[in-house]
Every structure is written in structure tokens, then in C-alpha cells.
Design an enzyme around this catalytic site. Sequence first.
Site, PDB file in Angstrom:
ATOM      1  N   ASP A  78       9.299   3.074   1.902  1.00  0.00           N
ATOM      2  CA  ASP A  78       8.087   3.797   2.272  1.00  0.00           C
ATOM      3  C   ASP A  78       7.882   3.634   3.780  1.00  0.00           C
ATOM      4  O   ASP A  78       7.361   2.624   4.246  1.00  0.00           O
ATOM      5  CB  ASP A  78       6.882   3.266   1.494  1.00  0.00           C
ATOM      6  CG  ASP A  78       5.599   4.033   1.813  1.00  0.00           C
ATOM      7  OD1 ASP A  78       5.592   4.779   2.812  1.00  0.00           O
ATOM      8  OD2 ASP A  78       4.612   3.867   1.079  1.00  0.00           O
ATOM      9  N   LYS A 106       2.484  11.022   7.202  1.00  0.00           N
ATOM     10  CA  LYS A 106       1.652  10.765   8.373  1.00  0.00           C
ATOM     11  C   LYS A 106       2.132  11.492   9.634  1.00  0.00           C
ATOM     12  O   LYS A 106       1.853  12.661   9.791  1.00  0.00           O
ATOM     13  CB  LYS A 106       1.496   9.255   8.573  1.00  0.00           C
ATOM     14  CG  LYS A 106       0.658   8.646   7.438  1.00  0.00           C
ATOM     15  CD  LYS A 106      -0.032   7.349   7.766  1.00  0.00           C
ATOM     16  CE  LYS A 106      -1.110   7.059   6.734  1.00  0.00           C
ATOM     17  NZ  LYS A 106      -0.805   6.002   5.779  1.00  0.00           N
ATOM     18  N   PHE A 141       0.869  -1.184   0.000  1.00  0.00           N
ATOM     19  CA  PHE A 141       0.000   0.000   0.000  1.00  0.00           C
ATOM     20  C   PHE A 141       0.898   1.223   0.000  1.00  0.00           C
ATOM     21  O   PHE A 141       1.637   1.465   0.946  1.00  0.00           O
ATOM     22  CB  PHE A 141      -0.944   0.057   1.209  1.00  0.00           C
ATOM     23  CG  PHE A 141      -1.824   1.287   1.133  1.00  0.00           C
ATOM     24  CD1 PHE A 141      -2.994   1.269   0.394  1.00  0.00           C
ATOM     25  CD2 PHE A 141      -1.441   2.474   1.741  1.00  0.00           C
ATOM     26  CE1 PHE A 141      -3.778   2.414   0.269  1.00  0.00           C
ATOM     27  CE2 PHE A 141      -2.223   3.623   1.624  1.00  0.00           C
ATOM     28  CZ  PHE A 141      -3.388   3.599   0.882  1.00  0.00           C
TER      29      PHE A 141
HETATM   30  C1  LIG Z   1      -0.919   6.098   4.347  1.00  0.00           C
HETATM   31  C2  LIG Z   1       0.166   5.558   3.510  1.00  0.00           C
HETATM   32  C3  LIG Z   1       0.467   6.132   2.267  1.00  0.00           C
HETATM   33  C4  LIG Z   1      -0.347   7.243   1.655  1.00  0.00           C
HETATM   34  O1  LIG Z   1      -0.367   8.387   2.438  1.00  0.00           O
HETATM   35  P1  LIG Z   1      -1.509   9.502   2.196  1.00  0.00           P
HETATM   36  O2  LIG Z   1      -1.113  10.634   3.083  1.00  0.00           O
HETATM   37  O3  LIG Z   1      -2.816   8.872   2.593  1.00  0.00           O
HETATM   38  O4  LIG Z   1      -1.474   9.842   0.740  1.00  0.00           O
HETATM   39  C5  LIG Z   1       1.538   5.607   1.566  1.00  0.00           C
HETATM   40  N1  LIG Z   1       2.268   4.590   2.053  1.00  0.00           N
HETATM   41  C6  LIG Z   1       2.007   4.016   3.239  1.00  0.00           C
HETATM   42  C7  LIG Z   1       2.867   2.907   3.737  1.00  0.00           C
HETATM   43  C8  LIG Z   1       0.939   4.466   4.002  1.00  0.00           C
HETATM   44  O5  LIG Z   1       0.651   3.880   5.162  1.00  0.00           O
END
Ligand SMILES: *Cc1c(COP(=O)(O)O)cnc(C)c1O
Length: 426
Positions: free
Chosen positions: A251, A280, A166
Amino acid sequence: MLGDVTSPAAAQIALAERYAAHNYHPLPVVVAEAEGAWVTGVDGRRYLDCLAGYSALNFGHRHPAVIQAAREQLDRLTLISRAFHHDQFGAFCAELAALVAASRPADPTLGRLGDRDGRSTETMVLPMNTGAEAVETALKVARKWGYEVKGVPDGRATIVVASGNFHGRTISIVSFSDDPDAHDHYGPYTPGFVTVPYGDADAIAAAIDETTVAVLIEPVQGEAGVIVPPDGYLRDVRRVCGENDVLLLADEIQSGLGRTGTTFACDREGVVPDLYILGKALGGGVVPVSAVVGSVDVLGVVRPGQHGSTFGGNPLACAVGRSVVALLRDGSYQERARDLGLVLRRRLDQLVGKGLVSVRCVGLWAGIDVDPALGSGRDICAALADRGVLAKDTHGSTIRIAPPLVIEQADLEWAVDQLADVLASR
Ligand SMILES: *Cc1c(COP(=O)(O)O)cnc(C)c1O
């Protein structure tokens, strides 16, 4: 509560149902206020937040230091655009770069390409707003690096990604999602991505060819259900990337900034990716703040006009981001995540066979698989909310437990007590 259409909660839910696109399916809790790990509904009922905004609230709701930084900035300057400098921008980038540099391992073979090849290891920051934008930024930078530095023929670059990933919701990102809900009917899709099983470094090595510019992975897969890869995976991926002159893009949007008990989840294996992708919690639960952090050899490929964002690196975001970096500097939240994580793991392990099928824990972050015979993950979360605990199901009967790192141990244990009661009563 819900049958009563005259209640403030029911009225708000009715408005949302009628006027908001149904791209989420929220539990019927209407939050009005929050502090620390606790939120209060419009009906005055209190709930313990065990989702923490998918880790956007690692430091709790309205952390005093973050709120103070935001307030002071609101009274001075909120937006100017990158057409000009402002007095929070350089400091934010420098302080975030220093936080990342402090995670550099003693063993340089695990470090950046720059460490190995004697290229510069100076760390720089490219600020954006949302996580998806930061991922897009890393993908763009990796392709550009591939063409301009590695020498891949233009238009041919490929990036290796993992199954179950994700990384956000843009068209390019959902192009390589294997979740049908996230992916289907959004084509035509962006080409140039190759998917391999998560947790298998040999599969990455086998997928790499002369067109490969990068490997993009989550060090722990959050949305997939807190999937922790086998020990040594990150180190092996780092080695494979180094041997093949391929960038490692980590990520850390959900796994980073304290959640797993270290500043970054990559720190758990002493691995330094070429690009950290952060988001985040970087916004302190106040504003969206994201960033890509890496060495000048990689981020340096972006020159004026080639990438940007109107809001990226704005004064309010930078002031808030600086306060978050300051919270992480002495390691106390990371330690708290480790200590409370041990408590969470011990308590959840006791529920395996008593309603839970399996538990995965890393830092203060757990993915729990509920016995499907007891109901869906959503059923369990609804029952937890009735008992004052907010948690979120992910796939099927998996629930994620990720409270703010500021949670009190007694509250954390109380939340597990509620889970135990819910499981026992079904
Ligand atoms: C939440 C998340 C995203 C996307 O972040 P947004 O601020 O919602 O665009 C990307 N990668 C990971 C691992 C995430 O948990």
C-alpha cells in the site's frame, strides 16, 4: 478570529458544525485559495501547508502542469465509462506501467514472482478512484489469484496484515484495523485476515500457512505516525512471500509517488511488490485517482464483468494522472524530497529534548512525538496554525509533517522555526 461569529470563517464553521456529519474534527482554518505550498484563508491570512492533503498534494496546490492537463481535458471529454475506450485511457495505463517498471531492481531475486518463476513480468494497471477502492481491488485480486492460480480451496483464503495499519475505511478494511475509532461498532466484520506486528518479517513467516494468499503492508506506516520499519524488513518480507508463493501487496497510497525520496517507498530497499496500490498524489490534488499495478500473471485473473467502477479510469482522471506520471519521470521531485528531507531531519533532530521526544524522518516526511507535558498533538497543531503553519496530529501527541515536495527550503525552515517557538513557549 473565532469568537467573532460575523467573520466569514466563523460563519462557514457554524454551517459545517450544523449541517455536516461530524466525522472529522478540523482545525478552525477556512481555506479559500491555494498555490504551491501556501494556502489563503477566507480572512486573507496565509498558511504554509505542511500536511499536503495527506500526500495527495505532493506536487503542491494547483501545479501548473496538472491544472493545464485538467483544463484541456475539461474542454474535450470528462466521462464516458469503461463501456467504451477513450483517448486518455490506454496512454495513462501505459505510462503508469512504465513508471512502475522503471523501478524494477537489478537484483531479480527481489522482483516479482514472475521474475523468479520465469512467468511474464508484463506490467498492467487497474484504475480506480479512491485509495480504499484500490486496496479493496488488491484484496479481491489476491483472493482470486489464490483460488485460481495458487489453488487455495474456495472461500478459505487468508491475508496477513500488520498491526497499526491504515488502509482505508470500507467495512472489509476496517475489519482488520486495530484502531478502535476506525474499527469498533462496524461489525459483523469480514473474515480472512491475520494481524502480525509491523516491522517483524519472522512474524509474517510464522503466520503464513497453506491458506495464505497475500501479505498487505504499508512500506512506511503514515497514519500510525510515520513509522519506518527496520532496515531490511521489506527485503525480508519480499523473500518470505516469494518462498511461500504468497503475493506481496504494497500500500503505497501515502508513501509512494515521491514522498520518501524515491518513486516508491519499496524502491528504498530495491523491492518490487506483486501489486503496488497507488492513490492520493496520483490525482495531482485535483481529482481522486487510484490504481493497482502489477504483472499480467496476477492482474490477469480479473476478466470482464468481475470487477469495475463507473468512474475508474475516466478521461479527466487519466489526463490528470498522466500529468502526474510525467512529473515523476525524471526523478527531480524524488531528489527534492531527499534533499529537503535531510534539511527537515537536521532541523527537527535539534528539537529533540527541546519539546520533542523523538523524530522519525524518511524523505520529506516526518513523524514527531511531542512531549505530552506540553500538550496534545492537537494543541500543538492549533498553536502552529495560529503561527501560519498547517499540520495534523495523528495519535495522541504525534504530529505528521509532510509538506508539498515543491516547498521552498526557506519556507520549510520557517515552519520548523514556528514549531521551535511553539514548543519553547509552552
Ligand atoms: C489515505 C490512505 C488510504 C485510503 O485512501 P482514501 O483515498 O482515503 O480511500 C489507504 N492506505 C493508505 C496508506 C493511506 O494513506
